[in-house]
Design an enzyme around this catalytic site. Sequence first.
Site, PDB file in Angstrom:
ATOM      1  N   HIS A   1      47.373  51.867  50.675  1.00  0.00           N
ATOM      2  CA  HIS A   1      46.498  52.606  49.767  1.00  0.00           C
ATOM      3  C   HIS A   1      45.264  53.081  50.517  1.00  0.00           C
ATOM      4  O   HIS A   1      44.651  52.323  51.271  1.00  0.00           O
ATOM      5  CB  HIS A   1      46.074  51.721  48.596  1.00  0.00           C
ATOM      6  CG  HIS A   1      47.136  51.569  47.554  1.00  0.00           C
ATOM      7  ND1 HIS A   1      46.858  51.267  46.247  1.00  0.00           N
ATOM      8  CD2 HIS A   1      48.488  51.695  47.621  1.00  0.00           C
ATOM      9  CE1 HIS A   1      47.983  51.196  45.544  1.00  0.00           C
ATOM     10  NE2 HIS A   1      48.984  51.448  46.369  1.00  0.00           N
TER      11      HIS A   1
ATOM     12  N   TYR B   1      35.359  46.535  51.085  1.00  0.00           N
ATOM     13  CA  TYR B   1      36.652  46.363  50.428  1.00  0.00           C
ATOM     14  C   TYR B   1      37.796  46.462  51.442  1.00  0.00           C
ATOM     15  O   TYR B   1      38.719  45.630  51.428  1.00  0.00           O
ATOM     16  CB  TYR B   1      36.823  47.436  49.344  1.00  0.00           C
ATOM     17  CG  TYR B   1      37.928  47.142  48.357  1.00  0.00           C
ATOM     18  CD1 TYR B   1      37.630  46.714  47.065  1.00  0.00           C
ATOM     19  CD2 TYR B   1      39.269  47.289  48.691  1.00  0.00           C
ATOM     20  CE1 TYR B   1      38.636  46.453  46.150  1.00  0.00           C
ATOM     21  CE2 TYR B   1      40.286  47.018  47.796  1.00  0.00           C
ATOM     22  CZ  TYR B   1      39.962  46.594  46.521  1.00  0.00           C
ATOM     23  OH  TYR B   1      40.957  46.321  45.609  1.00  0.00           O
TER      24      TYR B   1
ATOM     25  N   TYR C   1      39.612  50.286  38.677  1.00  0.00           N
ATOM     26  CA  TYR C   1      38.608  49.320  38.234  1.00  0.00           C
ATOM     27  C   TYR C   1      37.796  50.005  37.139  1.00  0.00           C
ATOM     28  O   TYR C   1      37.098  50.980  37.412  1.00  0.00           O
ATOM     29  CB  TYR C   1      37.683  48.930  39.379  1.00  0.00           C
ATOM     30  CG  TYR C   1      38.293  48.016  40.424  1.00  0.00           C
ATOM     31  CD1 TYR C   1      37.978  46.661  40.455  1.00  0.00           C
ATOM     32  CD2 TYR C   1      39.164  48.501  41.396  1.00  0.00           C
ATOM     33  CE1 TYR C   1      38.511  45.810  41.409  1.00  0.00           C
ATOM     34  CE2 TYR C   1      39.716  47.674  42.357  1.00  0.00           C
ATOM     35  CZ  TYR C   1      39.383  46.327  42.358  1.00  0.00           C
ATOM     36  OH  TYR C   1      39.922  45.499  43.315  1.00  0.00           O
TER      37      TYR C   1
ATOM     38  N   PRO D   1      38.092  37.274  41.895  1.00  0.00           N
ATOM     39  CA  PRO D   1      39.104  38.162  42.481  1.00  0.00           C
ATOM     40  C   PRO D   1      38.738  39.641  42.483  1.00  0.00           C
ATOM     41  O   PRO D   1      39.493  40.438  43.054  1.00  0.00           O
ATOM     42  CB  PRO D   1      40.331  37.904  41.604  1.00  0.00           C
ATOM     43  CG  PRO D   1      39.771  37.462  40.294  1.00  0.00           C
ATOM     44  CD  PRO D   1      38.536  36.681  40.626  1.00  0.00           C
TER      45      PRO D   1
ATOM     46  N   LYS E   1      39.177  39.416  47.970  1.00  0.00           N
ATOM     47  CA  LYS E   1      38.794  38.770  49.221  1.00  0.00           C
ATOM     48  C   LYS E   1      39.434  37.414  49.477  1.00  0.00           C
ATOM     49  O   LYS E   1      39.441  36.936  50.616  1.00  0.00           O
ATOM     50  CB  LYS E   1      37.257  38.597  49.263  1.00  0.00           C
ATOM     51  CG  LYS E   1      36.492  39.891  49.363  1.00  0.00           C
ATOM     52  CD  LYS E   1      36.768  40.601  50.669  1.00  0.00           C
ATOM     53  CE  LYS E   1      36.680  42.083  50.498  1.00  0.00           C
ATOM     54  NZ  LYS E   1      37.616  42.841  51.289  1.00  0.00           N
TER      55      LYS E   1
END
Length: 393
Positions: free
Chosen positions: A72, A386, A201, A296, A300
């Site tokens: 991704h 990220y 998100y 979560p 990580k």
Amino acid sequence: MRTDVAIIGAGPAGLLLAHLLAQDGIESVVVESRSQEYVAARIRAGILESASVDLLRSVGLGAGIDAGGDEHRGIYLQWPSERHHLDFVDLVGRSVWVYGQTQLQADLVAASEAAGRPVCYEASDAGLHDLETEHPYVTFTDSSGARQRIDAAVVAGCDGSFGPSRAAMPGDRRETWERVYPYSWLGILADVAPSTDELIYAWHPDGFAMHSMRSATVSRLYLQVPNGTDVADWSDDRIWAALATRLGHGTVQDGWQLTPGPITDKSVLPMRSFVQSPMRHGRLFLAGDAAHTVPPTGAKGLNLAVADVALLAPALRSLLRKGDAAPADAYSQTALRRVWRCEHFSWWMTSMLHISGDPFDAQLQLSQLRWVTSSHAGAAGLAENYAGLPIGF
């Protein structure tokens, strides 16, 4: 039994450490309290950072990712009527991979069995002894009820938050930091193709929602719920209705549609941050959730476990094969630098996206979301964290 390293825990951290040590000719025995089937079926993390993928490929564990992983370029950030894509590759030159922990666990088990590395499953009453000497040992009761002892030069605690390794650190020689969040995640697995090409998100007045995936045919989705939520109170229809509302079914990105499907698993996941320092006591070294836990939201947890053992394996090689204790002495401090960076990022993502019930907080969150999605600096900061910092950060 005698070995170089006794490893407590047969999850990804423990099995990866055993694999890395074996490449340097260092023997290990892994002890696990659960059954092999239970460990294999645990539904946990699903995102691998670029550095984690690079490491796994470099040590011969990349075939599964290359065959079944999904690369991704970024994620979507969303709030009502708006959805914005952050392209990590454009921003920082790194991607992430969707590859479930169950899949990685299967790869590690296959590698362990192919190499004939011993793993003692269903071991109870594990005890860690003489950790301040050069001859520590581990005792446990095996699956047949017989008492066993492993003499080793080092003990590696990779047994999660509730295993015996964390508890073996003397109370007067450790510091702990913890934050318990006032909400949980209701997570589901559904046998339906993902309705999105990359993770969503979503901030929403009703609570956070997330659309993730495990494969081209399996979706993983989450809803923010109050602590203490009973999963029995959430029917399949109620879950899909809440997800449709919070993820913007029909209202964002040219009428985007959420496709429901059969739900195969439901669970409620409490959210907390935890760090224990140091990550080493005598000949005991902690890695992964045995030393730290993250919410979560920032993806990580599994990546921190990979980074820990990637640091620990060469440190143990230097200690056991070269008599050089310097890398082992530096392990805790080096690992904790990255741990705290990931703790902060996970807290930041969590705080930005989960409602608290305070209208002032809500406006601050929306302001932050608008800044992150409109500022190159803000977007690059999120992308850098990220997609993952270097393992030795």
